[in-house]
Design a protein around this motif. Structure first.
Motif, PDB file in Angstrom:
ATOM      1  N   ASP A 214      63.604 -25.124 110.420  1.00  0.00           N
ATOM      2  CA  ASP A 214      62.462 -24.595 109.775  1.00  0.00           C
ATOM      3  C   ASP A 214      63.477 -23.279 110.233  1.00  0.00           C
ATOM      4  OD1 ASP A 214      61.445 -22.605 107.890  1.00  0.00           O
ATOM      5  OD2 ASP A 214      59.564 -22.418 110.123  1.00  0.00           O
ATOM      6  N   LEU A 215      64.721 -23.058 110.140  1.00  0.00           N
ATOM      7  CA  LEU A 215      65.772 -22.175 111.199  1.00  0.00           C
ATOM      8  C   LEU A 215      65.771 -20.798 110.414  1.00  0.00           C
ATOM      9  CD1 LEU A 215      67.722 -22.761 113.523  1.00  0.00           C
ATOM     10  CD2 LEU A 215      68.998 -23.124 112.251  1.00  0.00           C
ATOM     11  N   ARG A 216      64.748 -19.672 111.011  1.00  0.00           N
ATOM     12  CA  ARG A 216      65.340 -19.175 110.241  1.00  0.00           C
ATOM     13  C   ARG A 216      65.464 -17.540 111.222  1.00  0.00           C
ATOM     14  NH1 ARG A 216      59.968 -19.895 108.602  1.00  0.00           N
ATOM     15  NH2 ARG A 216      58.961 -18.010 109.463  1.00  0.00           N
ATOM     16  N   ILE A 250      71.160 -17.563 104.486  1.00  0.00           N
ATOM     17  CA  ILE A 250      70.792 -16.505 103.935  1.00  0.00           C
ATOM     18  C   ILE A 250      70.859 -15.598 104.175  1.00  0.00           C
ATOM     19  CG2 ILE A 250      68.776 -16.346 102.324  1.00  0.00           C
ATOM     20  CD1 ILE A 250      68.183 -19.112 101.757  1.00  0.00           C
ATOM     21  N   THR A 251      69.717 -14.776 105.298  1.00  0.00           N
ATOM     22  CA  THR A 251      70.707 -14.058 105.901  1.00  0.00           C
ATOM     23  C   THR A 251      71.196 -13.486 105.982  1.00  0.00           C
ATOM     24  OG1 THR A 251      69.475 -14.953 107.389  1.00  0.00           O
ATOM     25  CG2 THR A 251      67.202 -13.656 106.184  1.00  0.00           C
ATOM     26  N   GLY A 252      72.363 -14.491 107.098  1.00  0.00           N
ATOM     27  CA  GLY A 252      73.591 -13.426 106.951  1.00  0.00           C
ATOM     28  C   GLY A 252      74.015 -13.590 105.037  1.00  0.00           C
ATOM     29  N   TYR A 253      73.801 -14.130 104.497  1.00  0.00           N
ATOM     30  CA  TYR A 253      74.598 -14.004 103.668  1.00  0.00           C
ATOM     31  C   TYR A 253      73.969 -12.700 102.744  1.00  0.00           C
ATOM     32  CZ  TYR A 253      75.360 -12.712  97.638  1.00  0.00           C
ATOM     33  OH  TYR A 253      74.995 -12.522  96.663  1.00  0.00           O
ATOM     34  N   ALA A 254      72.759 -12.290 102.566  1.00  0.00           N
ATOM     35  CA  ALA A 254      71.988 -11.035 102.347  1.00  0.00           C
ATOM     36  C   ALA A 254      72.700  -9.607 103.390  1.00  0.00           C
ATOM     37  CB  ALA A 254      70.221 -10.593 102.732  1.00  0.00           C
ATOM     38  N   SER A 255      72.875  -9.943 104.342  1.00  0.00           N
ATOM     39  CA  SER A 255      73.385  -9.388 105.406  1.00  0.00           C
ATOM     40  C   SER A 255      74.807  -8.723 104.989  1.00  0.00           C
ATOM     41  CB  SER A 255      73.132  -9.767 107.217  1.00  0.00           C
ATOM     42  OG  SER A 255      72.540  -9.815 107.184  1.00  0.00           O
ATOM     43  N   THR A 280      72.301 -26.931  98.045  1.00  0.00           N
ATOM     44  CA  THR A 280      70.772 -26.529  98.644  1.00  0.00           C
ATOM     45  C   THR A 280      70.706 -24.851  98.090  1.00  0.00           C
ATOM     46  OG1 THR A 280      71.444 -28.264 100.635  1.00  0.00           O
ATOM     47  CG2 THR A 280      69.863 -26.671 101.313  1.00  0.00           C
ATOM     48  N   LEU A 281      71.400 -24.364  98.299  1.00  0.00           N
ATOM     49  CA  LEU A 281      70.642 -22.641  97.852  1.00  0.00           C
ATOM     50  C   LEU A 281      70.327 -23.058  96.099  1.00  0.00           C
ATOM     51  CD1 LEU A 281      73.804 -20.987  98.109  1.00  0.00           C
ATOM     52  CD2 LEU A 281      71.598 -20.616  99.383  1.00  0.00           C
ATOM     53  N   ALA A 282      70.301 -23.552  95.043  1.00  0.00           N
ATOM     54  CA  ALA A 282      69.322 -24.084  94.402  1.00  0.00           C
ATOM     55  C   ALA A 282      67.660 -24.758  94.809  1.00  0.00           C
ATOM     56  CB  ALA A 282      70.051 -25.149  93.643  1.00  0.00           C
ATOM     57  N   SER A 315      69.061 -16.862  95.493  1.00  0.00           N
ATOM     58  CA  SER A 315      69.247 -17.314  93.860  1.00  0.00           C
ATOM     59  C   SER A 315      70.695 -15.968  93.724  1.00  0.00           C
ATOM     60  CB  SER A 315      68.578 -16.525  93.011  1.00  0.00           C
ATOM     61  OG  SER A 315      67.497 -17.533  93.001  1.00  0.00           O
ATOM     62  N   ALA A 316      70.712 -15.478  94.584  1.00  0.00           N
ATOM     63  CA  ALA A 316      72.177 -14.096  94.425  1.00  0.00           C
ATOM     64  C   ALA A 316      73.188 -15.052  94.950  1.00  0.00           C
ATOM     65  CB  ALA A 316      71.663 -12.875  94.867  1.00  0.00           C
ATOM     66  N   TRP A 317      72.707 -16.052  96.103  1.00  0.00           N
ATOM     67  CA  TRP A 317      74.399 -16.249  96.365  1.00  0.00           C
ATOM     68  C   TRP A 317      74.585 -17.331  95.688  1.00  0.00           C
ATOM     69  CZ3 TRP A 317      73.817 -18.699 102.248  1.00  0.00           C
ATOM     70  CH2 TRP A 317      75.189 -19.665 102.912  1.00  0.00           C
TER      71      TRP A 317
END
Length: 325
Positions: A214-216, A250-255, A280-282, A315-317
């Motif tokens: 659960d690494l967020r 995922i938050t790195g991509y969003a950044s 994994t992204l899917a 999804s975007a990544w």
């Protein structure tokens, strides 16, 4: 319209110190050896359990989580599981250590070493994300061959969790789950999403070590020296370390950071299947988007926003990597 990310340091809905039963407060103070003079409630997280940094008049502090055994039995189980994990993790890792557990006034509580730090901000500062990735590299290396007492807890396997809880696109395609509103980048891509996510259990079964699970961003604290500490160890399971890496990035991509490069260059991704990131992204996109509207009433209301936003970013990544946009 795309949703905004929640304020990850202010998502929790928790009781205050004075809301706790007097018998529990007395038992905690007795364990600390002095009366509690200050309680800083943790703003991060999505449960309604008590979680706070408690300080005493002699200058000592401890981080305490607590839940009512009658009203919050699931949280009690989660905290007890985390306590068992923390007591057995290898020493020297950037992980708050367990000090004690106690039961009083029909509540269960665990005390952890205090980390005087903060939840990272979004967008990630590159140096802060680098420190977090370095901390996870330490943890992942230590858990490739975990100690026997940790394995002896009978921890779940990511492959089984994926089949039971994570894979949603196949359920949507079969009509067993309603289709969530799809972000533009993945509209019309359900067959591809089903095919990608279906590979996750097979890949996950190949992991020989243990992962955080659960690494967020909101399970990370950055201390005053810039070191990252990884928190909330309820979901430790058998699986490949690259899965944790994707959930964090995922938050790195969003950044707007080079999430592809950060994944490829991290030790935890060594030996991963070539399409492990896309698979994994899917899977995560389906999990987050499908569960966004079904968060339990016992969780913070902001968990729905977190799930929807996380699903949109995954999804975007994925769509960018697949050339769908």
């Amino acid at each position: 319209m795309p949703v905004k990310p929640p304020l990850y340091d202010a998502t929790a809905v928790r009781p205050s110190w004075t809301d706790l039963p007097p018998g529990l407060r007395s038992a905690i103070a007795a364990r600390l050896g002095a009366p509690v003079t200050a309680a800083r409630i943790a703003g991060a997280g999505f449960t309604r359990g008590f979680a706070a940094l408690l300080s005493t008049g002699d200058g000592s502090s401890v981080f305490v989580k607590a839940a009512a055994r009658t009203d919050q039995p699931r949280l009690v189980d989660w905290y007890a599981r985390e306590a068992a994990v923390l007591a057995r993790l290898p020493t020297g890792l950037p992980v708050p250590r367990l000090r004690w557990t106690l039961t009083a006034a029909d509540w269960y509580a665990i005390g952890l070493d205090a980390v005087h730090g903060r939840t990272p901000d979004l967008p990630w500062a590159p140096a802060t994300l680098a420190a977090t990735l370095a901390g996870y590299a330490e943890v992942a290396s230590a858990l490739v061959h975990p100690p026997a007492e940790l394995v002896g807890l009978g921890l779940p396997h990511l492959a089984d969790l994926a089949r039971d809880d994570i894979l949603w696109w196949g359920e949507v395609a079969a009509g067993r789950e309603p289709a969530p509103p799809l972000p533009a980048p993945v509209r019309g891509r359900l067959p591809e999403l089903v095919a990608l996510e279906s590979r996750l259990p097979g890949y996950a079964a190949a992991g020989t070590g243990l992962i955080h699970g659960d690494l967020r961003l909101d399970n990370v604290l950055i201390d005053g020296h810039g070191r990252a500490w990884l928190c909330d160890w309820t979901w430790l399971c058998h699986g490949p370390a690259w899965f944790d890496l994707v959930t964090l990035l995922i938050t790195g991509y969003a950044s707007g950071l080079d999430a592809d490069g950060l994944f490829a260059g991290h030790p935890a991704a060594a030996g991963a299947p070539p399409d492990a990131l896309d698979v994994t992204l899917a899977a995560l996109a389906g999990y987050f988007l499908t569960t966004a509207a079904a968060a339990p009433a016992t969780a913070s209301p902001q968990i729905r926003q977190h799930h929807r936003w996380s699903g949109e970013q995954a999804s975007a990544w994925l769509a960018t990597r697949q050339g769908w946009i």
